[in-house]
Enzyme design. Sequence first.
Site, PDB file in Angstrom:
ATOM      1  N   ASP A  28       0.830  -1.200   0.000  1.00 52.88           N
ATOM      2  CA  ASP A  28       0.000   0.000   0.000  1.00 52.88           C
ATOM      3  C   ASP A  28       0.871   1.259   0.000  1.00 52.88           C
ATOM      4  O   ASP A  28       1.616   1.488   0.953  1.00 52.88           O
ATOM      5  CB  ASP A  28      -0.877  -0.039   1.257  1.00 52.88           C
ATOM      6  CG  ASP A  28      -2.133   0.775   1.136  1.00 52.88           C
ATOM      7  OD1 ASP A  28      -2.162   1.715   0.324  1.00 52.88           O
ATOM      8  OD2 ASP A  28      -3.096   0.490   1.867  1.00 52.88           O
ATOM      9  N   ASP A  29       0.800   2.047  -1.060  1.00 53.03           N
ATOM     10  CA  ASP A  29       1.521   3.323  -1.161  1.00 53.03           C
ATOM     11  C   ASP A  29       3.033   3.170  -1.325  1.00 53.03           C
ATOM     12  O   ASP A  29       3.795   4.082  -0.984  1.00 53.03           O
ATOM     13  CB  ASP A  29       1.252   4.215   0.058  1.00 53.03           C
ATOM     14  CG  ASP A  29      -0.145   4.798   0.077  1.00 53.03           C
ATOM     15  OD1 ASP A  29      -0.943   4.483  -0.821  1.00 53.03           O
ATOM     16  OD2 ASP A  29      -0.447   5.572   1.011  1.00 53.03           O
ATOM     17  N   CYS A  66      -5.856   3.534  -3.841  1.00 53.73           N
ATOM     18  CA  CYS A  66      -6.093   2.329  -3.037  1.00 53.73           C
ATOM     19  C   CYS A  66      -7.228   1.443  -3.547  1.00 53.73           C
ATOM     20  O   CYS A  66      -7.014   0.374  -4.090  1.00 53.73           O
ATOM     21  CB  CYS A  66      -6.386   2.719  -1.590  1.00 53.73           C
ATOM     22  SG  CYS A  66      -5.047   3.570  -0.753  1.00 53.73           S
ATOM     23  N   ARG A  70      -7.757  -1.957  -6.034  1.00 51.11           N
ATOM     24  CA  ARG A  70      -8.208  -3.219  -5.435  1.00 51.11           C
ATOM     25  C   ARG A  70      -9.449  -3.757  -6.140  1.00 51.11           C
ATOM     26  O   ARG A  70      -9.618  -4.977  -6.285  1.00 51.11           O
ATOM     27  CB  ARG A  70      -8.458  -3.023  -3.942  1.00 51.11           C
ATOM     28  CG  ARG A  70      -7.190  -2.794  -3.162  1.00 51.11           C
ATOM     29  CD  ARG A  70      -7.407  -2.160  -1.778  1.00 51.11           C
ATOM     30  NE  ARG A  70      -6.194  -1.452  -1.415  1.00 51.11           N
ATOM     31  CZ  ARG A  70      -5.115  -2.034  -0.885  1.00 51.11           C
ATOM     32  NH1 ARG A  70      -5.136  -3.322  -0.602  1.00 51.11           N
ATOM     33  NH2 ARG A  70      -4.039  -1.331  -0.611  1.00 51.11           N
ATOM     34  N   LYS A 129      -5.925  -5.884   4.008  1.00 49.95           N
ATOM     35  CA  LYS A 129      -6.817  -4.748   3.737  1.00 49.95           C
ATOM     36  C   LYS A 129      -7.832  -5.072   2.647  1.00 49.95           C
ATOM     37  O   LYS A 129      -7.467  -5.377   1.522  1.00 49.95           O
ATOM     38  CB  LYS A 129      -5.964  -3.541   3.338  1.00 49.95           C
ATOM     39  CG  LYS A 129      -6.730  -2.300   2.928  1.00 49.95           C
ATOM     40  CD  LYS A 129      -5.751  -1.164   2.643  1.00 49.95           C
ATOM     41  CE  LYS A 129      -6.444   0.062   2.082  1.00 49.95           C
ATOM     42  NZ  LYS A 129      -5.506   1.192   1.901  1.00 49.95           N
ATOM     43  N   HIS A 131     -11.126  -2.918   1.875  1.00 51.68           N
ATOM     44  CA  HIS A 131     -11.343  -1.580   1.311  1.00 51.68           C
ATOM     45  C   HIS A 131     -12.222  -1.594   0.062  1.00 51.68           C
ATOM     46  O   HIS A 131     -12.051  -0.774  -0.841  1.00 51.68           O
ATOM     47  CB  HIS A 131      -9.995  -0.916   0.999  1.00 51.68           C
ATOM     48  CG  HIS A 131     -10.038   0.582   1.071  1.00 51.68           C
ATOM     49  ND1 HIS A 131      -9.073   1.390   0.509  1.00 51.68           N
ATOM     50  CD2 HIS A 131     -10.935   1.431   1.640  1.00 51.68           C
ATOM     51  CE1 HIS A 131      -9.369   2.656   0.728  1.00 51.68           C
ATOM     52  NE2 HIS A 131     -10.493   2.714   1.413  1.00 51.68           N
ATOM     53  N   HIS A 221       1.402   2.410   3.931  1.00 51.34           N
ATOM     54  CA  HIS A 221       0.397   3.483   4.009  1.00 51.34           C
ATOM     55  C   HIS A 221       0.464   4.143   5.385  1.00 51.34           C
ATOM     56  O   HIS A 221       0.795   3.498   6.388  1.00 51.34           O
ATOM     57  CB  HIS A 221      -0.983   2.854   3.787  1.00 51.34           C
ATOM     58  CG  HIS A 221      -2.107   3.819   3.571  1.00 51.34           C
ATOM     59  ND1 HIS A 221      -2.585   4.650   4.555  1.00 51.34           N
ATOM     60  CD2 HIS A 221      -2.883   4.051   2.474  1.00 51.34           C
ATOM     61  CE1 HIS A 221      -3.602   5.352   4.084  1.00 51.34           C
ATOM     62  NE2 HIS A 221      -3.802   5.015   2.813  1.00 51.34           N
ATOM     63  N   ASP A 327      -0.527  -0.751  -4.840  1.00 47.22           N
ATOM     64  CA  ASP A 327      -1.828  -0.263  -5.317  1.00 47.22           C
ATOM     65  C   ASP A 327      -1.755   1.090  -6.011  1.00 47.22           C
ATOM     66  O   ASP A 327      -2.651   1.457  -6.770  1.00 47.22           O
ATOM     67  CB  ASP A 327      -2.836  -0.215  -4.171  1.00 47.22           C
ATOM     68  CG  ASP A 327      -2.400   0.689  -3.023  1.00 47.22           C
ATOM     69  OD1 ASP A 327      -1.243   1.155  -3.004  1.00 47.22           O
ATOM     70  OD2 ASP A 327      -3.225   0.923  -2.116  1.00 47.22           O
ATOM     71  N   ASN A 328      -0.732   1.856  -5.732  1.00 44.69           N
ATOM     72  CA  ASN A 328      -0.544   3.170  -6.374  1.00 44.69           C
ATOM     73  C   ASN A 328       0.886   3.620  -6.135  1.00 44.69           C
ATOM     74  O   ASN A 328       1.685   2.900  -5.523  1.00 44.69           O
ATOM     75  CB  ASN A 328      -1.536   4.211  -5.840  1.00 44.69           C
ATOM     76  CG  ASN A 328      -1.697   4.217  -4.337  1.00 44.69           C
ATOM     77  OD1 ASN A 328      -2.760   3.852  -3.822  1.00 44.69           O
ATOM     78  ND2 ASN A 328      -0.669   4.617  -3.600  1.00 44.69           N
ATOM     79  N   LYS A 372       0.683   9.206  -5.976  1.00 41.83           N
ATOM     80  CA  LYS A 372      -0.662   8.664  -5.760  1.00 41.83           C
ATOM     81  C   LYS A 372      -1.728   9.680  -6.201  1.00 41.83           C
ATOM     82  O   LYS A 372      -1.524  10.884  -6.058  1.00 41.83           O
ATOM     83  CB  LYS A 372      -0.805   8.348  -4.275  1.00 41.83           C
ATOM     84  CG  LYS A 372      -2.126   7.815  -3.797  1.00 41.83           C
ATOM     85  CD  LYS A 372      -2.031   7.551  -2.297  1.00 41.83           C
ATOM     86  CE  LYS A 372      -3.318   7.037  -1.708  1.00 41.83           C
ATOM     87  NZ  LYS A 372      -3.172   6.759  -0.259  1.00 41.83           N
TER      88      LYS A 372
END
Length: 531
Positions: A28-29, A66, A70, A129, A131, A221, A327-328, A372
């Site tokens: 994540d991130d 995010c 997903r 996660k 989300h 993240h 994710d980004n 992002k």
Amino acid sequence: MKSLLLLFFLLGLATATERPNIILIMVDDLGFSDLGYMGGEIETPHLDALARNGVRFSSFYNGARCCPSRATLMTGLHPHQTGIGHMTNSPDKQRDAQPEAYQGYLNRNCATLAELLKPAEYATLMTGKWHLGFHEKERWPRQRGFDQFYGCITGATRFFYPEAPRDITLDNTPLVNPPSTTDEAFYTTDAFTDYAIRFITEHENRSEQPFFLYLAYTAPHWPLQAFEDDIAKYRSKYRIGWDTLREQRYQRQIELGLIDSKWKLSPRPGKVPAWNTLTEEKKDEMDLKMAVYAAMVDRVDQNIGKLVSSLKEQELFEDTLILFLSDNGACQEFSVLGNGEFRDVEKRNRNHANTYGQAWANAGSTPFRYFKHHAHEGGTATPFFLHWPKEIAPAKDWYRSTAHINDIVPTLLDVAGAEYPSERMGKKLPSLSGISLRPSFISQPLERKNCIALEHQQNASLREGNWKLVGEQVVGQESPLAKKWELYDLSQDRTELNNLAQTHPEKVEELVAKWFRWAQETRVYPRPLSK
């Protein structure tokens, strides 16, 4: 001859091999340049080894944010087709009435990977996660095809002290003060890995079916929180500052062959101060912020090592396909120099949104611009690799064909021998636009017919061959805003510094028209009404 070879390979593989276990890992991130094998200085030996002993892609795209990423990862569809055209609804509120494409949770006109793989007799496991929907349990992982789940239903959560509504859930039961899974304090990265190992072990003890594990870390993240001994490994390493760090990463990327030396390093954003203009106290604070971030990435790698060791102990490693991506791009959210408490350890670890800021995110995006949220390379380019010892020989060089997160579902259905139905539960499913990445297993190029397109928060892009159309706030209420688009030849300029829109207006017009058709087909339009 190459095409004939590939055909024989595909036919032989489809009939001669057993279906692999599948582990899909999303972080994540994470910035494009953070991992060791991508040019970074953070210690990631386990991820580096998996990448170098598999197929490592030099040009792979996520969905820039995010939950849209997903949504695509789980369904193979563009996020608007799934109901997550913008973001999921936050835990404390639901949006006013929106077009269905922007409702804020997965709809039933899509099928998750878990729902697609279960008919192929895969056990479906998830930790981490979700989300993709919060307010009703029918939107949770167990109700979307997963046999077992441990993780957070919402997006961001504190790493040491998760609490409602951003708490930890086991299957459908929220956990108050979840116990640690190690001899240290509770930490989400550790817990997600340990439950993944537990789920795999329990499955292997009761079944001979292959398994699909979706392991979705919340790290790195925000809130930035890590163990002090991990932080200590990196303290003072970032006193060199973001300017020097970017130069060092850029040079390593060239040496590794990841990027072409003719692609110039993008300049520091105007809002980010030169490192040498900061006071000594501020430099120390910023060094600490980046050290915490690096420690979080380091801890992910430690846990990947733990997972790999468990697979080897259970003799599962050789026939398990492992995929990894972010994710980004790197996260610039909240401020230029970061947000929240860092020096007071207890306050830091109970903070909900401490960040390292745009300055360090720009280093994470090396050599690209932006981060992002954005459709430029810095927002969407991600590390990505495939590792499957039984079927994929270590590739000597980077895999150069461009690929996209939409390609993951077709790839996994391919190797699992699973079908994508035209309808499910009485609802028609949109067709998949991605392609299987199987040719990459033997270093053959991908044959893609469709463009790669994206929209998020009115930022958008379309890639066709080496041409990339991209822009900030280019998506109008009823149609694209033609004058705002930029155009780049990524073969010559992947860092997007030489905008060719003025000299190639006919190409811009052509690609904008293609983007608009794609946007209408995938339900980017109609858009929510502006307030």
